[in-house]
Write a protein that holds these residues in place. Structure first.
Motif, PDB file in Angstrom:
ATOM      1  N   VAL A 154       0.855  -1.187   0.000  1.00 15.06           N
ATOM      2  CA  VAL A 154       0.000   0.000   0.000  1.00 15.06           C
ATOM      3  C   VAL A 154       0.890   1.236   0.000  1.00 15.06           C
TER       4      VAL A 154
ATOM      5  N   ASP B 127      -0.202  -2.908  -4.934  1.00 11.18           N
ATOM      6  CA  ASP B 127      -1.553  -3.422  -4.719  1.00 11.18           C
ATOM      7  C   ASP B 127      -2.536  -2.263  -4.630  1.00 11.18           C
ATOM      8  N   THR B 128      -2.266  -1.320  -3.720  1.00 11.45           N
ATOM      9  CA  THR B 128      -3.188  -0.207  -3.481  1.00 11.45           C
ATOM     10  C   THR B 128      -2.416   1.105  -3.452  1.00 11.45           C
TER      11      THR B 128
ATOM     12  N   ARG C 114      -5.535  -1.362  -7.185  1.00 12.35           N
ATOM     13  CA  ARG C 114      -6.512  -0.347  -6.787  1.00 12.35           C
ATOM     14  C   ARG C 114      -5.836   1.026  -6.777  1.00 12.35           C
TER      15      ARG C 114
ATOM     16  N   MET D 177     -11.834  -1.206   2.080  1.00 11.98           N
ATOM     17  CA  MET D 177     -10.819  -2.010   1.399  1.00 11.98           C
ATOM     18  C   MET D 177     -10.409  -3.210   2.247  1.00 11.98           C
TER      19      MET D 177
END
Length: 350
Positions: free
Chosen positions: A17, A88-89, A122, A191
């Motif tokens: 993240v 990922d995010t 994302r 999330m």
């Protein structure tokens, strides 16, 4: 190797993240979501799971510095410009500082424009961070949200967007956008639920003492008269309307007060304020009712009468239409008596 090439990230059970702190004016924009993800890690670890998130707060500029309005500047461990692996995010918190030259962010926007579903599962924004996604060309023809104050500016600046500032957060494909400041926490919890299930998300929400699903919408917080209040005519008229709020206030009555014909008054008022007189009066009634619900213990019947709704049922319908919340729920959310259980004593002991 060209800078535009991405290197596949090493296989890991933790989801990477990256939270980009565009400006530190509101530190909760990036600290809030970070706390959600790191708190999730604790619960997963206690459950014996080697999963969770690898959380990194990154600067959008090469110097790795983020100025804040909280009396301390941040020196991040990395700049997003150095990140070439998959993510990922990715969360963009807020927007570039108005005190900084816009050109220093151009390398960041170029980097951001190359983030796609192929290298980033994302992509999200907090508050005015939606502007960054729009500037990078990532959200054309998508439904998005932002802080309620920025609604008109965002829609006017980027007409291809479908802007709805009522929800706390919106998901459209792999793009996630959230509203004002604390809405980043709402989005991060959503999330977590998406990744690890509702039970884990509930535990995290309880630990942080926040709602998993916050009741209501952003519209509860915004002023219904943000634009038209800048009009001298509307400011002058509002004072008179407030003095006669519990009376019948049709266009003829208002026009007579201003020594204008109803037709000319309607035309001039709509041109200057962008809203019909009847809608203006309705919003003044709601704003005054909100104030009474926040500041007094008056009954709903009394407030409805004082504000010209006539009956609580009429006031309720108007609140639901404009604020998406009932007067009773609004009062519960925004008024806590000083002597309520659990509140500290605010008056000195004599």
């Amino acid at each position: 190797m060209k800078n535009s090439e991405f290197i596949p990230a090493p296989v890991s059970r933790k989801k990477k993240v990256i939270i980009v702190a565009m400006t530190g004016r509101m530190m909760m924009d990036f600290v809030g979501p970070a706390d959600v993800f790191t708190t999730t890690n604790l619960f997963l670890k206690h459950s014996g799971l080697d999963e969770g998130y690898e959380v990194l707060i990154a600067a959008p500029t090469a110097d790795k510095k983020v100025s804040t309005g909280a009396g301390a500047d941040l020196l991040c461990n990395t700049s997003v410009l150095d990140i070439r692996s998959s993510i990922d995010t990715l969360i963009i918190s807020n927007y570039e500082s108005h005190e900084s030259p816009a050109e220093i962010f151009e390398p960041f926007y170029k980097w951001l424009s190359k983030r796609t579903e192929k290298n980033t599962r994302r992509i999200a924004s907090v508050c005015a961070g939606t502007f960054a996604l729009a500037k990078a060309g990532l959200i054309n023809n998508r439904k998005v949200t932002t802080h309620w104050e920025q609604n008109e500016k965002l829609q006017k600046s980027y007409p291809l967007l479908m802007v709805d500032t009522n929800p706390f957060y919106v998901k459209d494909g792999h793009i996630y956008t959230s509203g004002g400041v604390s809405s980043g926490i709402d989005l991060a919890l959503a999330m977590v639920e998406e990744d690890f299930g509702k039970d884990v998300a509930i535990q995290v929400a309880r630990e942080l003492v926040v709602y998993l699903y916050r009741p209501g919408y952003q519209s509860q917080f915004g002023n219904l008269l943000p634009v038209i209040e800048s009009s001298a005519l509307s400011q002058k008229l509002r004072s008179w309307v407030l003095e006669h709020l519990n009376e019948q206030l049709d266009v003829k009555r208002i026009a007579d007060h201003l020594n204008m014909s109803p037709r000319n008054f309607t035309r001039v008022f709509h041109k200057r304020t962008g809203t019909p007189p009847a809608k203006f009066v309705e919003k003044v009634r709601v704003e005054q009712a909100r104030k009474l619900l926040e500041d007094t213990d008056d009954s709903l019947e009394n407030i409805a009468e004082r504000c010209g709704f006539g009956a609580p049922s009429s006031m309720r319908r108007t609140f639901l239409r404009l604020l998406m919340i009932t007067p009773s729920d609004y009062r519960r959310a925004f008024r806590v008596p000083i002597n309520a259980p659990g509140m500290p004593e605010l008056n000195p002991i004599s």
